[in-house]
Design a protein around this motif. Structure first.
Motif, PDB file in Angstrom:
ATOM      1  N   ARG A 255       0.787  -1.233   0.000  1.00  7.93           N
ATOM      2  CA  ARG A 255       0.000   0.000   0.000  1.00  7.93           C
ATOM      3  C   ARG A 255       0.817   1.281   0.000  1.00  7.93           C
ATOM      4  NH1 ARG A 255      -5.448  -0.317   1.499  1.00  7.93           N
ATOM      5  NH2 ARG A 255      -5.359   1.898   1.037  1.00  7.93           N
ATOM      6  N   TYR A 256       2.076   1.233   0.456  1.00  8.81           N
ATOM      7  CA  TYR A 256       2.825   2.479   0.659  1.00  8.81           C
ATOM      8  C   TYR A 256       4.227   2.438   0.062  1.00  8.81           C
ATOM      9  CZ  TYR A 256      -1.069   3.116   3.839  1.00  8.81           C
ATOM     10  OH  TYR A 256      -2.347   3.205   4.367  1.00  8.81           O
ATOM     11  N   GLN A 257       4.339   1.807  -1.100  1.00 11.03           N
ATOM     12  CA  GLN A 257       5.597   1.784  -1.855  1.00 11.03           C
ATOM     13  C   GLN A 257       6.795   1.343  -1.010  1.00 11.03           C
ATOM     14  OE1 GLN A 257       3.617   4.965  -1.992  1.00 11.03           O
ATOM     15  NE2 GLN A 257       2.492   3.656  -3.416  1.00 11.03           N
ATOM     16  N   GLY A 258       6.547   0.374  -0.133  1.00 16.14           N
ATOM     17  CA  GLY A 258       7.623  -0.157   0.679  1.00 16.14           C
ATOM     18  C   GLY A 258       7.968   0.671   1.902  1.00 16.14           C
ATOM     19  N   ASP A 259       7.184   1.713   2.179  1.00 20.07           N
ATOM     20  CA  ASP A 259       7.477   2.622   3.298  1.00 20.07           C
ATOM     21  C   ASP A 259       6.813   2.084   4.573  1.00 20.07           C
ATOM     22  OD1 ASP A 259       7.791   4.706   5.089  1.00 20.07           O
ATOM     23  OD2 ASP A 259       7.417   6.266   3.592  1.00 20.07           O
ATOM     24  N   ARG A 260       7.587   1.375   5.379  1.00 19.96           N
ATOM     25  CA  ARG A 260       7.050   0.788   6.616  1.00 19.96           C
ATOM     26  C   ARG A 260       6.643   1.860   7.620  1.00 19.96           C
ATOM     27  NH1 ARG A 260       8.845  -4.513   8.780  1.00 19.96           N
ATOM     28  NH2 ARG A 260       9.107  -3.333  10.708  1.00 19.96           N
ATOM     29  N   GLU A 261       7.396   2.944   7.673  1.00 19.90           N
ATOM     30  CA  GLU A 261       7.085   4.003   8.620  1.00 19.90           C
ATOM     31  C   GLU A 261       5.735   4.639   8.295  1.00 19.90           C
ATOM     32  OE1 GLU A 261       7.468   6.665  11.854  1.00 19.90           O
ATOM     33  OE2 GLU A 261       8.466   4.768  11.371  1.00 19.90           O
ATOM     34  N   ARG A 262       5.500   4.877   7.021  1.00 22.04           N
ATOM     35  CA  ARG A 262       4.213   5.448   6.611  1.00 22.04           C
ATOM     36  C   ARG A 262       3.074   4.473   6.922  1.00 22.04           C
ATOM     37  NH1 ARG A 262       2.418   6.857   0.428  1.00 22.04           N
ATOM     38  NH2 ARG A 262       0.329   7.653   0.907  1.00 22.04           N
ATOM     39  N   ALA A 263       3.317   3.189   6.685  1.00 25.52           N
ATOM     40  CA  ALA A 263       2.311   2.176   6.992  1.00 25.52           C
ATOM     41  C   ALA A 263       2.006   2.153   8.486  1.00 25.52           C
ATOM     42  CB  ALA A 263       2.797   0.808   6.521  1.00 25.52           C
ATOM     43  N   ALA A 264       3.053   2.247   9.301  1.00 25.46           N
ATOM     44  CA  ALA A 264       2.865   2.223  10.753  1.00 25.46           C
ATOM     45  C   ALA A 264       2.059   3.423  11.217  1.00 25.46           C
ATOM     46  CB  ALA A 264       4.227   2.202  11.447  1.00 25.46           C
ATOM     47  N   ARG A 265       2.395   4.606  10.720  1.00 26.17           N
ATOM     48  CA  ARG A 265       1.687   5.812  11.123  1.00 26.17           C
ATOM     49  C   ARG A 265       0.216   5.758  10.708  1.00 26.17           C
ATOM     50  NH1 ARG A 265       4.680  10.142  12.847  1.00 26.17           N
ATOM     51  NH2 ARG A 265       6.949   9.928  12.722  1.00 26.17           N
ATOM     52  N   GLN A 266      -0.049   5.233   9.501  1.00 27.39           N
ATOM     53  CA  GLN A 266      -1.437   5.149   9.035  1.00 27.39           C
ATOM     54  C   GLN A 266      -2.235   4.177   9.880  1.00 27.39           C
ATOM     55  OE1 GLN A 266      -2.776   7.083   6.401  1.00 27.39           O
ATOM     56  NE2 GLN A 266      -4.619   6.379   7.460  1.00 27.39           N
ATOM     57  N   LEU A 267      -1.634   3.033  10.212  1.00 33.05           N
ATOM     58  CA  LEU A 267      -2.317   2.024  11.020  1.00 33.05           C
ATOM     59  C   LEU A 267      -2.660   2.576  12.406  1.00 33.05           C
ATOM     60  CD1 LEU A 267      -3.311  -0.840  11.517  1.00 33.05           C
ATOM     61  CD2 LEU A 267      -0.950  -1.539  11.942  1.00 33.05           C
ATOM     62  N   LEU A 268      -1.700   3.251  13.035  1.00 34.98           N
ATOM     63  CA  LEU A 268      -1.943   3.828  14.358  1.00 34.98           C
ATOM     64  C   LEU A 268      -2.993   4.927  14.289  1.00 34.98           C
ATOM     65  CD1 LEU A 268       1.711   4.000  15.731  1.00 34.98           C
ATOM     66  CD2 LEU A 268      -0.113   2.465  16.499  1.00 34.98           C
ATOM     67  N   ASN A 269      -2.910   5.761  13.274  1.00 35.61           N
ATOM     68  CA  ASN A 269      -3.874   6.858  13.139  1.00 35.61           C
ATOM     69  C   ASN A 269      -5.286   6.330  12.924  1.00 35.61           C
ATOM     70  OD1 ASN A 269      -4.394   9.743  12.942  1.00 35.61           O
ATOM     71  ND2 ASN A 269      -4.804   9.391  10.775  1.00 35.61           N
ATOM     72  N   ASP A 270      -5.423   5.287  12.118  1.00 37.38           N
ATOM     73  CA  ASP A 270      -6.745   4.709  11.869  1.00 37.38           C
ATOM     74  C   ASP A 270      -7.319   4.102  13.143  1.00 37.38           C
ATOM     75  OD1 ASP A 270      -6.752   5.470   9.234  1.00 37.38           O
ATOM     76  OD2 ASP A 270      -6.185   3.513   8.436  1.00 37.38           O
ATOM     77  N   PHE A 271      -6.472   3.434  13.929  1.00 38.24           N
ATOM     78  CA  PHE A 271      -6.960   2.870  15.192  1.00 38.24           C
ATOM     79  C   PHE A 271      -7.404   3.983  16.132  1.00 38.24           C
ATOM     80  CE2 PHE A 271      -6.102   1.948  19.652  1.00 38.24           C
ATOM     81  CZ  PHE A 271      -6.983   0.890  19.857  1.00 38.24           C
ATOM     82  N   ARG A 272      -6.595   5.026  16.264  1.00 39.88           N
ATOM     83  CA  ARG A 272      -6.887   6.094  17.216  1.00 39.88           C
ATOM     84  C   ARG A 272      -8.143   6.874  16.837  1.00 39.88           C
ATOM     85  NH1 ARG A 272      -0.514   7.892  17.225  1.00 39.88           N
ATOM     86  NH2 ARG A 272       0.211   6.339  18.747  1.00 39.88           N
ATOM     87  N   LYS A 273      -8.433   6.985  15.556  1.00 39.32           N
ATOM     88  CA  LYS A 273      -9.638   7.688  15.101  1.00 39.32           C
ATOM     89  C   LYS A 273     -10.879   6.801  15.134  1.00 39.32           C
ATOM     90  CE  LYS A 273      -8.323   8.946  11.075  1.00 39.32           C
ATOM     91  NZ  LYS A 273      -8.377   9.578   9.729  1.00 39.32           N
ATOM     92  N   GLY A 274     -10.685   5.500  15.360  1.00 35.81           N
ATOM     93  CA  GLY A 274     -11.812   4.581  15.355  1.00 35.81           C
ATOM     94  C   GLY A 274     -12.170   4.064  13.980  1.00 35.81           C
ATOM     95  N   SER A 275     -11.299   4.294  12.997  1.00 34.19           N
ATOM     96  CA  SER A 275     -11.595   3.866  11.628  1.00 34.19           C
ATOM     97  C   SER A 275     -11.551   2.352  11.459  1.00 34.19           C
ATOM     98  CB  SER A 275     -10.605   4.512  10.650  1.00 34.19           C
ATOM     99  OG  SER A 275     -10.688   5.923  10.700  1.00 34.19           O
ATOM    100  N   LEU A 276     -10.952   1.645  12.410  1.00 33.56           N
ATOM    101  CA  LEU A 276     -10.919   0.184  12.363  1.00 33.56           C
ATOM    102  C   LEU A 276     -12.118  -0.426  13.089  1.00 33.56           C
ATOM    103  CD1 LEU A 276      -7.122  -0.479  13.081  1.00 33.56           C
ATOM    104  CD2 LEU A 276      -8.263  -0.286  10.862  1.00 33.56           C
ATOM    105  N   GLY A 277     -12.971   0.426  13.643  1.00 34.15           N
ATOM    106  CA  GLY A 277     -14.120  -0.044  14.398  1.00 34.15           C
ATOM    107  C   GLY A 277     -13.876   0.022  15.893  1.00 34.15           C
ATOM    108  N   ALA A 278     -14.823  -0.473  16.672  1.00 31.71           N
ATOM    109  CA  ALA A 278     -14.719  -0.481  18.134  1.00 31.71           C
ATOM    110  C   ALA A 278     -13.814  -1.633  18.556  1.00 31.71           C
ATOM    111  CB  ALA A 278     -16.093  -0.624  18.762  1.00 31.71           C
ATOM    112  N   ILE A 279     -12.665  -1.305  19.143  1.00 27.54           N
ATOM    113  CA  ILE A 279     -11.664  -2.323  19.488  1.00 27.54           C
ATOM    114  C   ILE A 279     -11.154  -2.072  20.908  1.00 27.54           C
ATOM    115  CG2 ILE A 279      -9.365  -3.226  18.970  1.00 27.54           C
ATOM    116  CD1 ILE A 279      -9.841  -2.594  16.058  1.00 27.54           C
ATOM    117  N   ALA A 280     -11.246  -3.090  21.740  1.00 30.95           N
ATOM    118  CA  ALA A 280     -10.680  -3.044  23.090  1.00 30.95           C
ATOM    119  C   ALA A 280      -9.321  -3.720  23.067  1.00 30.95           C
ATOM    120  CB  ALA A 280     -11.598  -3.747  24.087  1.00 30.95           C
ATOM    121  N   LEU A 281      -8.329  -3.097  23.692  1.00 26.17           N
ATOM    122  CA  LEU A 281      -6.991  -3.683  23.783  1.00 26.17           C
ATOM    123  C   LEU A 281      -6.758  -4.383  25.106  1.00 26.17           C
ATOM    124  CD1 LEU A 281      -4.724  -1.028  22.044  1.00 26.17           C
ATOM    125  CD2 LEU A 281      -5.937  -2.979  21.050  1.00 26.17           C
ATOM    126  N   GLU A 282      -7.710  -4.263  26.024  1.00 25.47           N
ATOM    127  CA  GLU A 282      -7.643  -4.993  27.288  1.00 25.47           C
ATOM    128  C   GLU A 282      -9.029  -5.543  27.599  1.00 25.47           C
ATOM    129  OE1 GLU A 282      -4.059  -2.740  29.770  1.00 25.47           O
ATOM    130  OE2 GLU A 282      -6.128  -2.284  30.224  1.00 25.47           O
TER     131      GLU A 282
END
Length: 286
Positions: A255-282
């Motif tokens: 998805r990000y032309q081999g850019d792991r850092e960009r992938a990591a930031r997008q994944l974290l941002n999507d989780f924090r905004k709730g774009s991945l849905g309602a998710i409990a980590l504990e």
């Protein structure tokens, strides 16, 4: 070689903690605000000392970001520990009226003691304490029904203590987020980093994003645990059978032309905004 530990720079937090200790002398009720996604990791070890003999209310904010099944699990678990958890969504005002009423009721005993000594009643004085970015300022704005304290979905916005008159019956102290000066539990530190509840921190985004994926797998078999397939649904990248590190690698490539850092930031941002849905980590301990 193992990754370096997550660190933060709590200079202003140490100063705020000293100021908080001074203001606590005037407080009747303590509102401990936690992140509903990680209720155990957002429990500050000093809370018991801060509460002392005062009345205390446990507030689980961001209840909209966890499944209703998990919310009920936590409510039951805290009840078994002798605590009543008040679930709130400060962004949309859910649970705010219940919280305000509970704070007033908690201060009733204080005013009764004043009456018994021939003194006039006064507003109940409460303080909202918790980790950075768990939503304390947003709660205060909701209690007032207007924006009077700076609030944002990022840690470290509140830097000074400030008293706010909620009503004729309630005054609330808005306190900066406080972190332990040393957090030896790196699993908890990773969860704080994933949820952006850690303040001025230094950490590796790729390590934190990989840990998020691993956490989803760890909880997948528990009732209320998130299905890691939400990642495939969101990004179109296969997750089955992959570790967090392997998934992040593939996500970066596809998805990000081999850019792991960009992938990591997008994944974290999507989780924090709730774009991945309602998710409990504990989930409650079993």
């Amino acid at each position: 070689m193992s990754s370096p530990p997550i660190q933060w720079y709590p200079g202003h937090i140490a100063k705020a903690e000293r100021a908080l200790a001074e203001q606590l002398k005037r407080v009747d009720v303590v509102l401990e605000v936690r992140d509903a996604r990680i209720p155990l990791s957002t429990h500050h070890p000093n809370v018991a000392n801060w509460i002392g003999s005062r009345e205390a209310l446990l507030v689980m904010n961001r209840e909209d970001m966890i499944p209703s099944e998990v919310r009920q699990q936590w409510a039951t678990w805290f009840e078994q520990q002798g605590q009543v958890a008040i679930f709130t969504n400060a962004q949309h005002g859910k649970g705010i009226a219940q919280l305000a009423q509970a704070a007033k009721v908690a201060g009733t005993a204080m005013n009764q003691r004043r009456r018994d000594r021939g003194m006039l009643p006064r507003p109940v004085r409460a303080v909202a304490i918790g980790f950075p970015n768990v939503g304390k300022s947003a709660l205060i704005n909701r209690l007032l029904n207007k924006r009077v304290v700076t609030s944002a979905r990022r840690p470290g916005v509140t830097r000074q203590l400030r008293w706010v008159r909620i009503s004729e019956e309630l005054e609330l102290l808005d306190a900066p987020g406080v972190l332990p000066s040393l957090l030896s539990d790196q699993k908890a530190a990773l969860k704080l980093a994933i949820c952006d509840d850690i303040g001025d921190a230094s950490y590796d985004n790729q390590r934190v994003a990989s840990s998020l994926v691993d956490l989803l797998w760890d909880l997948a078999d528990r009732p209320g645990g998130a299905n890691p397939e939400v990642l495939k649904t969101r990004y179109g990248v296969e997750v089955q059978g992959l570790t967090g590190e392997s998934y992040l690698e593939n996500l970066g490539i596809e998805r990000y032309q081999g850019d792991r850092e960009r992938a990591a930031r997008q994944l974290l941002n999507d989780f924090r905004k709730g774009s991945l849905g309602a998710i409990a980590l504990e989930l409650p301990p079993v």
